[in-house]
Write a protein that holds these residues in place. Sequence first.
Motif, PDB file in Angstrom:
ATOM      1  N   LYS A 100     -17.691  46.707  49.691  1.00  0.00           N
ATOM      2  CA  LYS A 100     -16.295  46.983  50.035  1.00  0.00           C
ATOM      3  C   LYS A 100     -15.974  46.575  51.467  1.00  0.00           C
ATOM      4  CE  LYS A 100     -15.168  50.413  46.724  1.00  0.00           C
ATOM      5  NZ  LYS A 100     -13.821  50.622  46.290  1.00  0.00           N
ATOM      6  N   GLN A 101     -14.705  46.251  51.685  1.00  0.00           N
ATOM      7  CA  GLN A 101     -14.223  45.871  53.007  1.00  0.00           C
ATOM      8  C   GLN A 101     -14.369  47.035  53.967  1.00  0.00           C
ATOM      9  OE1 GLN A 101     -10.357  44.007  52.982  1.00  0.00           O
ATOM     10  NE2 GLN A 101      -9.909  44.681  55.059  1.00  0.00           N
ATOM     11  N   ASN A 102     -14.806  46.711  55.201  1.00  0.00           N
ATOM     12  CA  ASN A 102     -14.960  47.719  56.247  1.00  0.00           C
ATOM     13  C   ASN A 102     -14.535  47.067  57.558  1.00  0.00           C
ATOM     14  OD1 ASN A 102     -15.609  49.846  57.874  1.00  0.00           O
ATOM     15  ND2 ASN A 102     -17.811  49.764  57.473  1.00  0.00           N
ATOM     16  N   GLY A 103     -13.278  47.246  57.944  1.00  0.00           N
ATOM     17  CA  GLY A 103     -12.764  46.597  59.157  1.00  0.00           C
ATOM     18  C   GLY A 103     -12.749  45.093  58.974  1.00  0.00           C
ATOM     19  N   TRP A 104     -13.417  44.371  59.896  1.00  0.00           N
ATOM     20  CA  TRP A 104     -13.482  42.906  59.802  1.00  0.00           C
ATOM     21  C   TRP A 104     -14.574  42.418  58.870  1.00  0.00           C
ATOM     22  CZ3 TRP A 104      -9.662  39.898  61.005  1.00  0.00           C
ATOM     23  CH2 TRP A 104      -8.715  40.347  61.904  1.00  0.00           C
ATOM     24  N   VAL A 105     -15.369  43.317  58.317  1.00  0.00           N
ATOM     25  CA  VAL A 105     -16.389  42.934  57.334  1.00  0.00           C
ATOM     26  C   VAL A 105     -15.680  42.840  55.976  1.00  0.00           C
ATOM     27  CG1 VAL A 105     -18.527  43.594  56.202  1.00  0.00           C
ATOM     28  CG2 VAL A 105     -18.206  44.073  58.637  1.00  0.00           C
TER      29      VAL A 105
END
Length: 125
Positions: A2-7
């Motif tokens: 899952k997306q986590n900030g800019w990741v």
Amino acid sequence: LKQNGWVPTVGASAGIMALIQSGGSEALFPQFDLVASYRLGNHFTTYFGSQSMYQFRSAPTVVLAPFIGGEWRASDRFSLDLEAKWYAPTEPTHPRNVNYSLPIGGKGAVGFVLGANWTFGGNHE
């Protein structure tokens, strides 16, 4: 993942691509896709990645198609996609079995995909 900030969100898929020639032969090719995406707000997702198709019948060959695209989600169930792909970017455009009409520097060809999606059930995210 899952997306986590800019990741970004990262996903992969595998399958079989069938190419069938009318009145002729058919061929099955394993395919593997790797995609990263960013959800921007509630209605828009941008993504990028690469498809790869594997041919083993003659000399082993990998045909790549890097892509970038976006999805606009109009509702929980309906979305529209626009995607640009560079098919076979490492291969000469001519001579090919496929008539590539938009090459970049004599390599492969650019293609565009417009899609409409309807989700019938399950998780709508």
